[in-house]
Design a protein around this motif. Structure first.
Motif, short mmCIF file in Angstrom:
data_model
loop_
_atom_site.label_atom_id
_atom_site.label_comp_id
_atom_site.label_asym_id
_atom_site.label_seq_id
_atom_site.Cartn_x
_atom_site.Cartn_y
_atom_site.Cartn_z
N SER A 94 -12.73 9.96 -37.88
CA SER A 94 -13.60 8.81 -38.13
C SER A 94 -12.79 7.53 -38.34
O SER A 94 -13.22 6.44 -37.93
CB SER A 94 -14.50 9.06 -39.33
N LYS A 95 -11.62 7.63 -38.95
CA LYS A 95 -10.79 6.44 -39.16
C LYS A 95 -10.23 5.93 -37.84
O LYS A 95 -10.09 4.72 -37.65
CB LYS A 95 -9.66 6.74 -40.15
N ALA A 96 -9.91 6.85 -36.93
CA ALA A 96 -9.42 6.44 -35.61
C ALA A 96 -10.53 5.75 -34.82
O ALA A 96 -10.30 4.74 -34.14
CB ALA A 96 -8.90 7.66 -34.84
N ILE A 97 -11.74 6.29 -34.90
CA ILE A 97 -12.88 5.70 -34.20
C ILE A 97 -13.19 4.32 -34.78
O ILE A 97 -13.41 3.35 -34.04
CB ILE A 97 -14.10 6.62 -34.31
N ASP A 98 -13.20 4.24 -36.11
CA ASP A 98 -13.44 2.96 -36.78
C ASP A 98 -12.39 1.93 -36.37
O ASP A 98 -12.71 0.76 -36.11
CB ASP A 98 -13.40 3.19 -38.30
N HIS A 99 -11.14 2.37 -36.26
CA HIS A 99 -10.06 1.45 -35.85
C HIS A 99 -10.30 0.94 -34.43
O HIS A 99 -10.18 -0.27 -34.17
CB HIS A 99 -8.72 2.18 -35.93
N GLU A 322 -19.30 -5.77 -38.96
CA GLU A 322 -18.97 -4.56 -39.73
C GLU A 322 -20.20 -3.66 -39.85
O GLU A 322 -20.09 -2.43 -39.78
CB GLU A 322 -18.47 -4.94 -41.13
N ILE A 323 -21.38 -4.25 -40.00
CA ILE A 323 -22.62 -3.47 -40.08
C ILE A 323 -22.88 -2.77 -38.74
O ILE A 323 -23.26 -1.60 -38.68
CB ILE A 323 -23.80 -4.37 -40.46
N MET A 324 -22.63 -3.51 -37.63
CA MET A 324 -22.78 -2.91 -36.30
C MET A 324 -21.83 -1.73 -36.14
O MET A 324 -22.21 -0.68 -35.58
CB MET A 324 -22.48 -3.95 -35.22
N ASP A 330 -22.01 6.07 -36.94
CA ASP A 330 -23.04 7.10 -37.15
C ASP A 330 -23.55 7.64 -35.82
O ASP A 330 -23.76 8.85 -35.66
CB ASP A 330 -24.21 6.52 -37.96
N SER A 331 -23.75 6.73 -34.88
CA SER A 331 -24.26 7.12 -33.57
C SER A 331 -23.28 8.05 -32.86
O SER A 331 -23.67 9.09 -32.31
CB SER A 331 -24.51 5.88 -32.71
N PHE A 332 -21.99 7.70 -32.88
CA PHE A 332 -20.99 8.55 -32.22
C PHE A 332 -20.88 9.89 -32.93
O PHE A 332 -20.73 10.94 -32.30
CB PHE A 332 -19.63 7.86 -32.18
N ASP A 333 -20.94 9.86 -34.26
CA ASP A 333 -20.84 11.09 -35.03
C ASP A 333 -21.96 12.05 -34.66
O ASP A 333 -21.73 13.26 -34.49
CB ASP A 333 -20.88 10.76 -36.52
N GLN A 334 -23.17 11.53 -34.55
CA GLN A 334 -24.31 12.38 -34.17
C GLN A 334 -24.12 12.94 -32.76
O GLN A 334 -24.38 14.12 -32.50
CB GLN A 334 -25.61 11.57 -34.24
N TRP A 335 -23.65 12.10 -31.85
CA TRP A 335 -23.40 12.56 -30.47
C TRP A 335 -22.34 13.65 -30.45
O TRP A 335 -22.49 14.68 -29.79
CB TRP A 335 -22.96 11.38 -29.60
N TYR A 336 -21.27 13.42 -31.21
CA TYR A 336 -20.15 14.37 -31.22
C TYR A 336 -20.59 15.72 -31.79
O TYR A 336 -20.19 16.78 -31.29
CB TYR A 336 -19.01 13.79 -32.06
N LYS A 337 -21.42 15.67 -32.85
CA LYS A 337 -21.88 16.92 -33.45
C LYS A 337 -22.75 17.73 -32.49
O LYS A 337 -22.75 18.97 -32.53
CB LYS A 337 -22.66 16.63 -34.73
N GLY A 402 -26.68 18.19 -36.55
CA GLY A 402 -26.21 17.05 -37.32
C GLY A 402 -26.21 17.28 -38.81
O GLY A 402 -25.85 16.38 -39.58
N GLU A 403 -26.58 18.47 -39.25
CA GLU A 403 -26.65 18.77 -40.67
C GLU A 403 -25.36 19.41 -41.17
O GLU A 403 -24.49 19.80 -40.37
CB GLU A 403 -27.86 19.68 -40.95
#
Length: 460
Positions: A94-99, A322-324, A330-337, A402-403
């Motif tokens: 997540s830190k790499a994606i955020d970066h 930053e909000i975007m 969150d969107s990528f995390d859901q897709w990845y899961k 996603g849970e």
């Protein structure tokens, strides 16, 4: 699988270090191929600009991948790791994606909100795609990062105040001279940065600009846009004594101007000061030039604080971005899961299709008198029944992916529908993909194995 980035930038490394880690554009395809062949790396992208060199990778294990990537850097740049390790940063998952999202949107740039980095990241991603070193994860992630950056610049005012490295160079010139009227400026390099520099110079009153480039035609094209004078490199050197300011931004791998050349030129200037601004990485201007009397040399690191007054608006707009970014994470995390669900759904659909075909074959044998129209109607209705029966289970497993206990849910899904054999068969049947490690099919397909199968199944 994990996403990592290893790199250095203007915050962690001075220009004399960064210039040792630049990639020649012609060498990037080979660098990508070698990086992809590095142990544990399944996908990769290299982002290399004047202010950063970053290696992005999808890896099958994260414990040693930093070591493997540093080994690649040692080999490629011919430097021992103790010369650069202290300047490196590494982010995971997540830190790499955020970066990456901060980089594409310009929030990690020396000049906050600048748009040039977006084009550079896009070009880096497209090149990696061309070299076939990306797969499912990066094809999604980088497209999402690029789309986010476009939204950030269209939906906020972060780009309204002009603050780029070229702008900063012109601002430095204004601080020295007050105005550019009656001052002669030489731009060395007719690329994108050179063009931006020329644009800012003319906007600030410069009316005598020499555009110097190794390719004279390119110099002429740029000079024509701003009523400048084109020069070859040789002519530019001969006319160096005429100018008051030199701004250099080429992509050369060696110094464009040396100390000896400046010493020779200064003898014709009769102690008249010369201001030189080097915004290239690797540097265009020999650092020894700074020691020449009446020559004032600045490099890209000197520009960081130049445009502070224009940054306040951008900082406020950055808060909106930053909000975007949080939403996109969150969107990528859901897709990845949900990637782990892909082979489960496909396995269920395949099993249902096999049962459907077997049932129709049995029906035609038992009722040989059925006509083509009747068979078509029966096939359509039974297929519709099958799809409706699968609709809710598929929807539920997507939600459960996603849970927190997603692995247990997927494992239960496999057991309930007895999909173990089908999933292993599907995994063995498909060709090896860029994102899938070359391992034998497991006896029992766990959710982790299912996720790997899912990645491979949707890899272009």
């Amino acid at each position: 699988m994990h996403i990592i980035v290893v790199g250095l930038n203007y915050r962690t490394a001075p220009v004399e270090v960064r210039e040792q880690f630049t990639f020649d554009e012609r060498d990037l395809p080979e660098a990508l191929r070698q990086l992809k062949q590095t142990k544990s790396i399944m996908e990769c992208v290299i982002v290399a600009t004047c202010n950063r060199t970053e290696l992005y990778a999808v890896v099958d294990r994260h414990h040693l991948c930093g070591h493997y990537i540093r080994s690649f850097m040692e080999k490629w740049f011919k430097l021992s790791r103790d010369q650069f390790t202290n300047h490196l940063y590494m982010y995971e998952d997540s830190k790499a994606i955020d970066h990456l999202f901060h980089v594409t949107s310009g929030l990690d740039s020396m000049v906050i909100g600048e748009t040039q980095i977006l084009g550079q990241v896009k070009d880096a991603f497209l090149l990696a795609q061309e070299q076939k070193v990306t797969g499912t994860v990066f094809n999604m992630l980088f497209k999402q990062g690029i789309t986010l950056a476009k939204r950030a610049h269209s939906e906020t005012s972060i780009g309204e105040a002009a603050v780029s490295v070229s702008y900063a160079a012109v601002e430095l010139g204004k601080r020295i001279f007050g105005q550019f009227h009656k001052k002669k400026v030489m731009i060395i390099g007719a690329g994108e940065t050179g063009e931006l520099t020329a644009k800012h110079l003319y906007a600030n009153g410069a009316d005598q600009v020499l555009v110097v480039n190794r390719t004279f035609d390119r110099a002429a094209q740029l000079a024509d846009k701003f009523n400048g004078t084109p020069c070859s490199m040789e002519e530019g050197l001969r006319r160096l004594h005429e100018v008051d300011i030199v701004i250099s931004s080429t992509g050369a791998n060696e110094y464009v101007l040396t100390r000896e050349q400046i010493v020779s030129s200064m003898q014709k200037r009769k102690s008249k000061p010369l201001f030189m601004i080097d915004i290239a990485v690797p540097r265009d201007l020999d650092p020894g030039i700074a020691a020449v009397e009446n020559v004032f040399l600045y490099d890209i690191d000197d520009l960081e604080g130049i445009v502070e007054s224009n940054l306040e608006l951008r900082r406020k707009e950055a808060a909106k971005i930053e909000i975007m970014i949080e939403q996109e994470l969150d969107s990528f995390d859901q897709w990845y899961k949900t990637l782990g669900v892909v082979p489960l759904i496909r396995g269920l659909q395949t099993k249902a299709a096999d049962i459907h075909e077997e049932t129709l074959d049995s029906l035609t044998k038992k009722l040989p008198g059925l006509g083509e129209h009747e068979l078509k109607v029966i096939r359509k209705l039974t297929k519709s029944m099958m799809n409706q029966m699968m609709q809710d289970p598929i929807l539920r497993i997507k939600e459960m992916a996603g849970e927190k206990r997603a692995d247990e849910a997927m494992d239960l899904f496999v057991k309930l529908f007895a999909l173990e054999e089908q999933l292993v068969t599907n995994q063995q049947a498909k060709p090896q993909a860029a994102t899938e490690p070359a391992t034998a099919a497991p006896k029992k397909l766990t959710p982790t194995h299912a996720a790997a199968a899912g990645l491979a199944a949707v890899t272009p």
